[in-house]
Design a protein around this motif. Structure first.
Motif, PDB file in Angstrom:
ATOM      1  N   VAL A 294      29.459 -23.841   6.017  1.00  0.00           N
ATOM      2  CA  VAL A 294      28.976 -23.521   4.664  1.00  0.00           C
ATOM      3  C   VAL A 294      27.739 -24.365   4.320  1.00  0.00           C
ATOM      4  CG1 VAL A 294      29.549 -23.602   2.210  1.00  0.00           C
ATOM      5  CG2 VAL A 294      31.234 -22.763   3.862  1.00  0.00           C
ATOM      6  N   ILE A 295      27.769 -25.648   4.666  1.00  0.00           N
ATOM      7  CA  ILE A 295      26.635 -26.535   4.364  1.00  0.00           C
ATOM      8  C   ILE A 295      25.387 -26.093   5.124  1.00  0.00           C
ATOM      9  CG2 ILE A 295      25.780 -28.901   4.497  1.00  0.00           C
ATOM     10  CD1 ILE A 295      28.673 -29.860   4.212  1.00  0.00           C
ATOM     11  N   ILE A 296      25.561 -25.765   6.404  1.00  0.00           N
ATOM     12  CA  ILE A 296      24.416 -25.329   7.212  1.00  0.00           C
ATOM     13  C   ILE A 296      23.836 -24.031   6.676  1.00  0.00           C
ATOM     14  CG2 ILE A 296      23.725 -24.501   9.499  1.00  0.00           C
ATOM     15  CD1 ILE A 296      25.769 -26.430  10.689  1.00  0.00           C
ATOM     16  N   LEU A 297      24.697 -23.078   6.347  1.00  0.00           N
ATOM     17  CA  LEU A 297      24.228 -21.802   5.802  1.00  0.00           C
ATOM     18  C   LEU A 297      23.464 -22.003   4.498  1.00  0.00           C
ATOM     19  CD1 LEU A 297      26.956 -19.041   6.269  1.00  0.00           C
ATOM     20  CD2 LEU A 297      24.657 -19.135   7.226  1.00  0.00           C
ATOM     21  N   THR A 298      23.925 -22.919   3.655  1.00  0.00           N
ATOM     22  CA  THR A 298      23.230 -23.201   2.397  1.00  0.00           C
ATOM     23  C   THR A 298      21.834 -23.738   2.663  1.00  0.00           C
ATOM     24  OG1 THR A 298      25.349 -23.734   1.326  1.00  0.00           O
ATOM     25  CG2 THR A 298      23.335 -24.485   0.227  1.00  0.00           C
ATOM     26  N   GLY A 299      21.719 -24.657   3.618  1.00  0.00           N
ATOM     27  CA  GLY A 299      20.413 -25.203   3.973  1.00  0.00           C
ATOM     28  C   GLY A 299      19.482 -24.147   4.533  1.00  0.00           C
ATOM     29  N   ILE A 300      20.006 -23.261   5.398  1.00  0.00           N
ATOM     30  CA  ILE A 300      19.184 -22.201   5.985  1.00  0.00           C
ATOM     31  C   ILE A 300      18.723 -21.222   4.914  1.00  0.00           C
ATOM     32  CG2 ILE A 300      19.279 -20.177   7.507  1.00  0.00           C
ATOM     33  CD1 ILE A 300      21.032 -21.821   9.386  1.00  0.00           C
ATOM     34  N   TYR A 301      19.622 -20.885   3.987  1.00  0.00           N
ATOM     35  CA  TYR A 301      19.255 -19.961   2.907  1.00  0.00           C
ATOM     36  C   TYR A 301      18.125 -20.536   2.060  1.00  0.00           C
ATOM     37  CZ  TYR A 301      19.551 -17.182  -1.344  1.00  0.00           C
ATOM     38  OH  TYR A 301      19.241 -16.392  -2.419  1.00  0.00           O
ATOM     39  N   LEU A 302      18.199 -21.830   1.795  1.00  0.00           N
ATOM     40  CA  LEU A 302      17.159 -22.475   0.993  1.00  0.00           C
ATOM     41  C   LEU A 302      15.831 -22.533   1.755  1.00  0.00           C
ATOM     42  CD1 LEU A 302      16.606 -23.956  -1.689  1.00  0.00           C
ATOM     43  CD2 LEU A 302      17.248 -26.085  -0.546  1.00  0.00           C
TER      44      LEU A 302
END
Length: 313
Positions: A294-302
């Motif tokens: 979840v943390i990685i996906l949030t960073g990639i989305y940003l």
């Protein structure tokens, strides 16, 4: 004026097909540690990489030769000759890639799939540093924040493995060193994409890499090719799926995305590889894996909403 500015910004956004291509590349590459684990039951690390590169070179080189036979003479005549810079970059692609692949394959002999993938995917940090030092590339606050989040998620994924033994630490060192060279590799391919197709770049990479690896394999391991069917299937999987589909699509995406963003996107690779390792090798998965995801996906989305994520022509 405002409408013109918005249209220019929108033109720099990448369409969903490019993201789909990147996802397919990610899944294909995520099979690499599985195939390597199977191959290294019989072959050494260098022998595994050698067969991976050679199989891609033979299969896709043959397909490329057939395709070129149908090219019109006008298409062939319009291709400009290679410059000294082109030759140097193509040579470096082969040298840098086999160094990174070799170090990564060795790391899998000493540490778990999840931990090796974690440290190998510290690549975004090294890619961004090299891009800044060598090409003066600038990153806005949105991209930097996204990268910090994604890297934090990757580090969180490895919390359990970082409590391992000294043997794990040796594998961790090789995996981290592999990430340094992989960051350089992405930057070189990004430069070459303005001049060559993804397939041609990979053919140079695999051709040069396989030739350079022959003496190392013979001197250190003594066995070039597999004997058992299981190992043959593993190296064929590496050559066709991981290299032919994964790395080729990844190189193709470097014409759409920046090398720093692609390196960051590949932080999802430990998740996919860990799931495959759980299914094939029964390596345990925990809640940490899903939190890190979840943390990685949030960073990639940003990061993907930043202009720094788009390839600069």
């Amino acid at each position: 004026m405002m409408q013109l500015k918005l249209s220019i910004q929108d033109s720099k956004r990448v369409n969903p097909i490019a993201f789909l291509t990147l996802i397919i590349a990610l899944i294909s590459i995520s099979f690499s540690p599985i195939f390597i684990r199977i191959s290294e039951i019989e072959l050494g690390a260098n022998g595994t990489v050698f067969n991976r590169l050679l199989i891609f070179f033979i299969v896709f080189g043959f397909a490329q030769t057939i395709r070129q036979r149908f090219d019109s003479p006008e298409d062939i005549s319009t291709k400009s000759p290679l410059t000294t810079k082109d030759w140097l970059l193509l040579l470096l692609v082969g040298i840098i890639s086999i160094t990174s692949l070799g170090l990564w394959a060795i790391s899998l002999e000493y540490t778990s799939v999840a931990n090796s993938m974690l440290l190998n995917n510290m690549t975004p940090m090294f890619t961004s540093i090299w891009a800044w030092l060598c090409f003066g590339k600038r990153f806005d606050s949105k991209f930097i924040l996204g990268m910090i989040l994604a890297l934090s998620g990757a580090i969180f994924l490895g919390l359990e493995d970082l409590q391992g033994t000294g043997g794990h630490l040796i594998g961790d060192f090789y995996a981290l060193l592999s990430a340094v060279f992989l960051g350089i590799y992405f930057l070189i391919v990004e430069q070459l994409r303005s001049r060559f197709s993804a397939t041609n770049i990979l053919l140079w990479r695999c051709g040069i890499g396989s030739i350079l690896l022959v003496p190392f394999v013979l001197l250190t391991e003594g066995q070039l090719f597999p004997i058992t069917l299981q190992t043959w299937l593993a190296v064929i999987g590496l050559g066709i799926i991981s290299e032919g589909l994964g790395q080729r699509l990844l190189a193709d995406c470097l014409d759409k995305f920046s090398s720093s963003f692609i390196a960051m996107f590949l932080l999802l690779e430990p998740i996919v590889s860990a799931m495959l390792a759980w299914f094939i090798f029964a390596e345990a998965l925990s809640s940490i894996t899903w939190i890190g995801f979840v943390i990685i996906l949030t960073g990639i989305y940003l990061a993907q909403s930043s202009n720094a994520a788009v390839h600069e022509g």
